[in-house]
Design an enzyme around this catalytic site. Structure first.
Site, PDB file in Angstrom:
ATOM      1  N   ASP A  19      -7.982  -5.264  -0.112  1.00 12.60           N
ATOM      2  CA  ASP A  19      -8.478  -6.138  -1.188  1.00 12.60           C
ATOM      3  C   ASP A  19      -8.133  -7.607  -0.992  1.00 12.60           C
ATOM      4  O   ASP A  19      -8.629  -8.446  -1.744  1.00 12.60           O
ATOM      5  CB  ASP A  19      -7.887  -5.650  -2.525  1.00 12.60           C
ATOM      6  N   HIS A  42       0.855  -1.194   0.000  1.00  5.87           N
ATOM      7  CA  HIS A  42       0.000   0.000   0.000  1.00  5.87           C
ATOM      8  C   HIS A  42       0.884   1.234   0.000  1.00  5.87           C
ATOM      9  O   HIS A  42       1.951   1.243   0.611  1.00  5.87           O
ATOM     10  CB  HIS A  42      -0.889   0.024   1.253  1.00  5.87           C
TER      11      HIS A  42
END
Ligand code: SDX
Length: 429
Positions: free
Chosen positions: A363, A306
């Site tokens: 996700d 991320h």
């Protein structure tokens, strides 16, 4: 609160204001840098660049903190509804009972779409990706709901935001039904926001959909966790496109397009495809991990890493726990969940992933939840888009309300050819 930074170059010195945020983040304000020095800054991917001041969402990437308008996302996931969280993000505070009721009625009253929209859906090739359809159809909404000259700007903004929030789940479900040649199911005023969506997706004349409490709760949490995430790629797209003063439908359509990317919201679908490939390979995640570490291979371990979180994504923690609870309550055994957990276990011990601070993001486990609810993989990113819509709207509204709001137009460092004269075709080799 302000502070100052000094920049020196070739004997030239400039003092720049330092802006300090509520949580102590510091930013050097370079608004006057070029005017005063002729210099610009360079920051591909904007990893070090703040695009705005914002009071909507706070993230601490080192500590794994996420708060909407100051409220920790863990508390909202446990105690709030998606509708209430949407209201919080857009209006800056939780609604009282009367405001929430009024908001619910407005969402219900606006949840139908113009019947002519059906012909649009029927003319998309059957294999069209639902994100491409959704982005086109949200843009098309403008044609069905042109600006109301009888309203003032505030009222126009309110009705447009409400229409989008109310209609996006109807449009998503309609797209799914029509893609399968099934009868379209309409929203009902006796169902909640999440119940309505599942009913529109799965109800059919021969087998009426039985509202499943656990599935509704899982969807509630899923959408709350996706509702906003400060200046991510798709939110930046919404802010940039709307800075040209285009209507909200077009700006949201651009956000949906950006979210479609596999590095962004498209990752939830890519994770399931990756786990399915590992399953087909006898459950061995070795190849995936090796490819992910190979600098010459563009393959990335989907659902890991991320730009902001350099620790476990707080949303992934909640999603992982929800996988266990939901699959147990629905008595589903999904082998992909076991593969996902094994993959996470191996990765968290691998020096490459440790050194690169690569942890599961939102996700990684979200697709397992959606599979358990019965959502087709091709619609996973549409589910993300429905969840993110309140955040996009809140961020759009904050930019519209900013007195310093101006068109987004970054500069560049030119590295092309220096000036030379045009060469006529007969003189070219
Ligand atoms: C979302 O921004 C948001 O807030 C987004 C989001 C939201 O709610 O809006 O949180 C939603 O988009 C979550 C992210 C979903 N995407 C994926 O899961 C795709 C896989 N992840 C990566 O592609 C990547 O981690 C990104 C895109 C998420 C972040 O990329 P960055 O910050 O640009 O980092 P990078 O690509 O520059 O990578 C830094 C290093 C590189 O290695 P080096 O060249 O420095 O040695 O880390 C490596 C990368 O190769 N790396 C990975 C990796 N992610 C980063 N290596 C293998 N697998 C990965 N997943």
């Amino acid at each position: 609160m302000e502070d100052f930074a000094t920049l020196t170059y070739n004997g030239q010195k400039i003092t720049l204001p330092v802006v300090i945020g509520t949580e102590g983040e510091r930013a050097i304000d370079i608004s006057n840098l070029r005017a005063e020095t002729g210099f610009i800054t360079l920051d591909p991917g904007y990893a070090n660049t703040g695009s705005c001041l914002s009071a909507i969402t706070y993230m601490d990437g080192e500590k794994g903190v996420l708060r909407y308008r100051g409220i920790p996302v863990e508390q909202l996931a446990e105690k709030s509804t998606f509708k209430e969280t949407a209201y919080l993000l857009i209006n800056g505070r939780l609604p009282n009972r009367e405001e929430l009721t009024r908001f619910s009625v407005m969402l219900n009253d606006n949840s139908l779409v113009h019947e002519d929209l059906k012909t649009f859906y029927q003319n998309f090739p059957r294999a069209s990706h639902p994100m491409g359809i959704l982005s086109s159809m949200v843009n098309a909404l403008r044609s069905f709901y042109p600006a109301l000259t009888t309203l003032n700007l505030r009222e126009e903004i309110t009705i447009t935001m409400t229409r989008l929030l109310a209609k996006i789940r109807t449009m998503a479900a309609m797209s799914y039904k029509i893609s399968r040649g099934h009868k379209v199911v309409y929203p009902r005023s006796d169902l909640t926001y999440c119940e309505n969506f599942l009913n529109m997706m799965f109800d059919n004349p021969v087998r009426p959909y039985q509202i499943n409490r656990e599935a509704v709760n899982a969807l509630r949490v899923f959408w709350i966790l996706h509702a906003d995430h400060e200046q991510n790629c798709s939110t930046t797209a919404v802010r940039v496109v709307s800075s040209a003063r285009v209507n909200l439908y077009a700006a949201i359509s651009s956000g949906i397009a950006a979210l479609w990317g596999p590095l962004h919201g498209g990752a939830n679908q890519a994770v399931i495809e990756m786990l399915t490939a590992i399953q087909a390979d006898g459950g061995s995640h070795k190849k995936a991990i090796e490819r992910a570490k190979d600098k010459n291979d563009p393959f990335r371990l989907m659902g890991f890493g991320h730009r902001v979180y350099k620790t476990y994504d707080p949303r992934a923690k909640i999603m992982k726990k929800m996988c266990d609870e939901l699959l147990e309550s629905l008595q589903i055994n999904d082998p992909l969940l076991d593969i996902a957990k094994e993959l996470e276990e191996v990765v968290q011990k691998d020096p490459y992933f440790i050194d690169h601070n690569l942890y599961p993001n939102v996700d990684f486990y979200s697709g397992i939840v959606l599979r358990a609810i019965g959502i087709p993989t091709s619609m996973f990113t549409v589910m993300f888009a429905i969840g993110r819509l309140p955040g996009w709207i809140a961020q759009w509204k904050e930019s519209v309300d900013d007195p310093k709001w101006k068109i987004c137009r970054p500069r560049q460092v030119y590295t092309g050819a220096q000036a030379y004269d045009f060469v006529p075709i007969h003189a070219r080799v």
